[in-house]
Design an enzyme around this catalytic site. Sequence first.
Site, short mmCIF file in Angstrom:
data_model
loop_
_atom_site.label_atom_id
_atom_site.label_comp_id
_atom_site.label_asym_id
_atom_site.label_seq_id
_atom_site.Cartn_x
_atom_site.Cartn_y
_atom_site.Cartn_z
N SER A 1 -13.84 72.41 1.03
CA SER A 1 -13.86 71.62 0.00
C SER A 1 -15.17 71.65 -0.63
O SER A 1 -16.27 71.69 0.13
CB SER A 1 -13.54 70.24 0.52
OG SER A 1 -13.64 69.46 -0.79
N TYR B 1 -13.78 62.10 5.42
CA TYR B 1 -12.98 63.05 4.82
C TYR B 1 -14.04 64.32 4.81
O TYR B 1 -13.76 65.40 5.27
CB TYR B 1 -12.22 62.90 3.70
CG TYR B 1 -11.56 64.05 3.06
CD1 TYR B 1 -10.41 64.87 3.88
CD2 TYR B 1 -12.38 64.76 1.86
CE1 TYR B 1 -10.23 65.94 3.17
CE2 TYR B 1 -11.67 66.01 1.52
CZ TYR B 1 -10.68 66.50 2.10
OH TYR B 1 -10.20 67.99 1.50
N LYS C 1 -14.54 67.88 6.81
CA LYS C 1 -14.69 69.32 6.50
C LYS C 1 -15.98 70.24 6.87
O LYS C 1 -16.23 71.15 7.43
CB LYS C 1 -14.65 69.54 4.92
CG LYS C 1 -13.30 69.11 4.40
CD LYS C 1 -12.12 70.23 4.69
CE LYS C 1 -10.92 69.74 4.41
NZ LYS C 1 -9.78 70.32 5.15
P1 NAD Z 1 -1.26 68.21 1.60
O1 NAD Z 1 -1.23 66.83 2.08
O2 NAD Z 1 -0.28 68.38 0.50
O3 NAD Z 1 -0.89 69.14 2.52
C1 NAD Z 1 -1.35 69.04 3.87
C2 NAD Z 1 -0.31 69.26 4.72
O4 NAD Z 1 -0.63 69.20 6.27
C3 NAD Z 1 0.89 68.20 4.62
O5 NAD Z 1 2.14 68.88 4.66
C4 NAD Z 1 0.72 67.48 5.96
O6 NAD Z 1 2.12 66.75 6.33
C5 NAD Z 1 0.10 68.38 7.01
N1 NAD Z 1 -0.44 67.68 8.16
C6 NAD Z 1 -1.21 66.90 8.14
N2 NAD Z 1 -1.95 66.51 9.51
C7 NAD Z 1 -0.95 67.32 10.17
C8 NAD Z 1 -0.89 67.51 11.56
N3 NAD Z 1 -1.74 66.92 12.46
N4 NAD Z 1 -0.21 68.44 12.12
C9 NAD Z 1 0.70 69.20 11.47
N5 NAD Z 1 0.66 69.16 9.95
C10 NAD Z 1 -0.26 68.10 9.40
O7 NAD Z 1 -2.78 68.66 1.11
P2 NAD Z 1 -3.27 69.77 0.30
O8 NAD Z 1 -3.64 69.28 -1.10
O9 NAD Z 1 -2.08 70.85 -0.12
O10 NAD Z 1 -4.40 70.28 0.87
C11 NAD Z 1 -4.36 71.14 1.89
C12 NAD Z 1 -5.84 71.62 2.42
O11 NAD Z 1 -6.79 71.94 1.66
C13 NAD Z 1 -6.37 70.36 3.39
O12 NAD Z 1 -6.99 70.67 4.22
C14 NAD Z 1 -7.43 69.47 2.27
O13 NAD Z 1 -8.14 68.76 2.86
C15 NAD Z 1 -7.67 70.67 1.68
N6 NAD Z 1 -8.14 70.55 0.32
C16 NAD Z 1 -7.57 70.10 -0.71
C17 NAD Z 1 -7.80 69.57 -1.93
C18 NAD Z 1 -6.80 68.93 -2.98
O14 NAD Z 1 -7.59 68.23 -3.85
N7 NAD Z 1 -5.72 68.80 -2.84
C19 NAD Z 1 -9.30 70.11 -2.24
C20 NAD Z 1 -9.95 70.56 -1.31
C21 NAD Z 1 -9.55 70.94 -0.18
C1 WQD Z 2 -11.50 63.50 -10.89
C2 WQD Z 2 -12.32 62.98 -12.10
C3 WQD Z 2 -12.66 60.83 -11.58
C4 WQD Z 2 -8.67 59.33 -11.21
C5 WQD Z 2 -11.26 64.61 -4.85
C6 WQD Z 2 -11.95 64.39 -3.68
C7 WQD Z 2 -12.34 66.00 -3.16
C8 WQD Z 2 -11.37 66.97 -3.40
C9 WQD Z 2 -10.56 66.97 -4.76
C10 WQD Z 2 -10.48 67.51 -1.53
C11 WQD Z 2 -13.23 62.03 -11.51
C12 WQD Z 2 -11.63 60.69 -12.76
C13 WQD Z 2 -9.80 60.04 -11.54
C14 WQD Z 2 -8.32 58.24 -12.09
C15 WQD Z 2 -10.30 58.98 -13.41
N1 WQD Z 2 -10.40 66.85 -2.44
N2 WQD Z 2 -10.46 59.86 -12.38
N3 WQD Z 2 -9.25 58.27 -13.08
O1 WQD Z 2 -12.84 62.55 -7.24
O2 WQD Z 2 -13.46 65.15 -7.89
O3 WQD Z 2 -12.44 64.89 -5.92
O4 WQD Z 2 -10.30 65.64 -5.04
O5 WQD Z 2 -10.98 68.06 -0.76
O6 WQD Z 2 -12.89 65.71 -1.71
O7 WQD Z 2 -12.82 63.55 -3.53
O8 WQD Z 2 -10.97 64.36 -7.80
O9 WQD Z 2 -9.01 64.27 -9.16
O10 WQD Z 2 -9.78 62.06 -8.09
O11 WQD Z 2 -11.06 63.13 -9.59
O12 WQD Z 2 -10.96 58.76 -14.23
O13 WQD Z 2 -7.33 57.54 -12.22
O14 WQD Z 2 -11.10 62.15 -12.67
O15 WQD Z 2 -13.79 59.79 -11.42
O16 WQD Z 2 -14.40 62.10 -12.40
P1 WQD Z 2 -12.40 64.39 -7.43
P2 WQD Z 2 -10.17 63.24 -8.54
#
Ligand code: NAD
Ligand code: WQD
Length: 339
Positions: free
Chosen positions: A125, A150, A154
């Site tokens: 991330s 969190y 990572k």
């Molecule tokens: P998500 O929650 O939709 O998907 C994650 C899946 O992992 C879920 O289906 C959950 O049930 C499963 N899971 C969690 N713990 C588990 C375990 N112990 N055993 C088996 N399954 C398990 O999330 P997502 O948004 O699809 O994110 C996927 C990956 O990408 C994650 O590693 C997340 O940290 C990373 N990521 C997401 C974002 C984002 O904004 N969505 C941004 C950066 C990184």
């Molecule tokens: C985006 C922008 C908020 C909600 C998070 C995690 C990051 C990554 C992605 C996994 C920001 C603003 C939000 C609301 C708002 N995930 N906002 N009102 O914070 O960039 O990142 O998700 O790795 O680790 O921290 O994403 O979608 O929460 O926010 O004004 O109700 O929207 O302040 O500027 P963020 P977000």
Amino acid sequence: MKILVTGGTGYIGSHTVVELQQSGYEVIIIDNLSNSYESVVDNIEKITGTKPGFEKIDLTDAGKTIDFFKRHSDISGVIHFAALKAVGESVEKPLLYYRNNLNSLINVLEGMALSGVENIVFSSSCTVYGQPDVLPVTEKAPIKKAWSPYANTKQIAEEIIEFTTNVKNIKGILLRYFNPIGAHESALIGELPIGIPNNLVPFITQTAIGKRELLRVFGDDYDTPDGTAIRDYIHVVDLAKAHVIAIDRMLGGKSKDKVEMFNLGTGNGFSVLEVIKSFEKVSGEKLNYKIVDRRPGDIEKVWADTTFANEELGWKAEKGIDEMMLSAWNWEKALQEIG
Ligand code: NAD
Ligand code: WQD
């Protein structure tokens, strides 16, 4: 070739399974369904015509994870999405996050090593960079002290993979996602936030459809053109495609290092107000929002330098903000129809 997708019924995982299948890969999913539903497997089949394999396993269970790898000796690569991802919750429950996100990774790596699986793509991330000193942020930017457990999982996970590949016959690609949003054009899969969403885009679509009363915009006094915070939003399908390219790269023997890392973003930053404007334009809905104080822990602005991913992976995000917002809106409307 067969790819294990952990967390494959989740948001990014499910889109990646679709892209893998459409590129000719056989897919088997492991998920414990803690943040997703098994019905996603059927919806993937509706899109691709092929049902991926599915096993409900909690990857923190070392015995069950190792047993899985013993039973599936024909796996060529792993894409490891499974993790908990709610930043705020991780502050409340740090040990849950360290245990779930790190033990599951350790068990997967152990299973790979025992059964000779050599390739792993890991979901990292942009949060590992914190607030970068220089924008756009490149892969060489320093990793800053984590603002949440969190984010720390990572950072530690990246290090676990790096140290493991030094001594085991395993290669890794770390993909650092910026802000994934949107949904598949079929509106059969998308993000399923449980409870009140933390992220901006599901909060916007839920407000517009009437599930939430109003969107709070966190802060308009940032040092940005309109005062609201800036992020690099990327369409989840563009993101999914990069995973197929990463797997192709490793299986094709094209990796240049045992561990490579790539930023996955568009390279363009959008402010919260710009995202709202795009949503209102494509949906024709007027969004009820108000400016409130900054959200603690939020950074001001971040967007990716995608040069390395563009040149080295031959991948570029193609979809713009309007297409992202329209697909997110279509998904919200589809969810309402399902009820
Ligand atoms: P998500 O929650 O939709 O998907 C994650 C899946 O992992 C879920 O289906 C959950 O049930 C499963 N899971 C969690 N713990 C588990 C375990 N112990 N055993 C088996 N399954 C398990 O999330 P997502 O948004 O699809 O994110 C996927 C990956 O990408 C994650 O590693 C997340 O940290 C990373 N990521 C997401 C974002 C984002 O904004 N969505 C941004 C950066 C990184
Ligand atoms: C985006 C922008 C908020 C909600 C998070 C995690 C990051 C990554 C992605 C996994 C920001 C603003 C939000 C609301 C708002 N995930 N906002 N009102 O914070 O960039 O990142 O998700 O790795 O680790 O921290 O994403 O979608 O929460 O926010 O004004 O109700 O929207 O302040 O500027 P963020 P977000």
